[in-house]
Design a protein around this motif. Structure first.
Motif, mmCIF file in Angstrom:
data_model
loop_
_atom_site.group_PDB
_atom_site.id
_atom_site.type_symbol
_atom_site.label_atom_id
_atom_site.label_comp_id
_atom_site.label_asym_id
_atom_site.label_seq_id
_atom_site.Cartn_x
_atom_site.Cartn_y
_atom_site.Cartn_z
ATOM 1 N N LYS A 1 -65.912 -5.127 76.619
ATOM 2 C CA LYS A 1 -65.395 -6.503 76.606
ATOM 3 C C LYS A 1 -65.522 -7.146 77.982
ATOM 4 N N LEU B 1 -60.744 -12.357 71.977
ATOM 5 C CA LEU B 1 -60.524 -10.963 72.370
ATOM 6 C C LEU B 1 -60.643 -10.135 71.170
ATOM 7 N N VAL C 1 -52.090 -11.275 78.802
ATOM 8 C CA VAL C 1 -53.485 -11.344 79.257
ATOM 9 C C VAL C 1 -53.793 -12.727 79.806
ATOM 10 N N THR D 1 -51.229 -10.948 74.187
ATOM 11 C CA THR D 1 -52.188 -12.024 74.436
ATOM 12 C C THR D 1 -51.641 -12.995 75.475
ATOM 13 N N LEU E 1 -57.705 -5.779 80.648
ATOM 14 C CA LEU E 1 -58.158 -5.438 79.299
ATOM 15 C C LEU E 1 -57.791 -4.012 78.907
ATOM 16 N N TYR F 1 -54.356 -4.301 77.734
ATOM 17 C CA TYR F 1 -54.367 -4.975 76.435
ATOM 18 C C TYR F 1 -54.679 -3.986 75.305
ATOM 19 N N TYR F 2 -55.776 -3.253 75.439
ATOM 20 C CA TYR F 2 -56.172 -2.312 74.385
ATOM 21 C C TYR F 2 -55.201 -1.132 74.273
#
Length: 105
Positions: A34, A105, A84, A81, A56, A59-60
Motif C-alpha cells: 500500500k 485504503l 490514519v 481511519t 499503515l 492500520y493493518y
C-alpha cells in the motif's frame, strides 16, 4: 510422562509463535504494498515513505485484531481511519493529503 508433556508444550508454543510471525509478515507485506501504491499516486519522498509505512502498519495491525461482531468491526474501522487521517495529515502536505483521500485504503 514429563518428557511427553514438555514436548507437547514446546510444540504448542512453536505453533503459536509461527502463527504470530506469519500474521506479522502479512501485515508488513500489506503495509509495504500500500505504501508503494500510495508513493506512485501521492508522490512523497523517502522520509515521508517511512512515516506512511509506519502508519499503515498500525492500520493493518489494528484491523487484523479479532473482533466480536460486524458492527464492532465497522466502528473500529472508522476509528482507525480517523487515526490514519490525523497522522498522515501531519506527514503529507495539503496537495499530497488531498491525493491520499482520493485513494481507498
Amino acid at each position: 510422562m514429563k518428557k511427553i508433556l514438555a514436548l507437547c508444550v514446546f510444540v504448542l508454543g512453536l505453533a503459536f509463535t509461527t502463527q504470530v510471525s506469519a500474521q506479522t509478515t502479512e501485515i508488513e507485506k500489506k503495509a509495504h504494498i500500500k505504501t508503494e501504491e500510495l508513493r506512485r499516486t501521492v508522490k512523497f519522498n523517502d522520509e515521508q515513505k517511512a512515516q506512511v509505512y509506519e502508519v499503515l502498519q498500525k492500520y493493518y495491525n489494528y484491523l487484523n485484531r479479532p473482533n466480536a461482531n460486524e458492527s464492532d468491526f465497522e466502528m473500529r474501522k472508522q476509528k482507525i481511519t480517523a487515526f490514519v487521517d490525523e497522522k498522515l495529515k501531519a506527514v503529507l502536505n495539503e496537495d499530497q493529503f488531498a491525493k491520499f483521500k482520493q485513494v481507498k485504503l
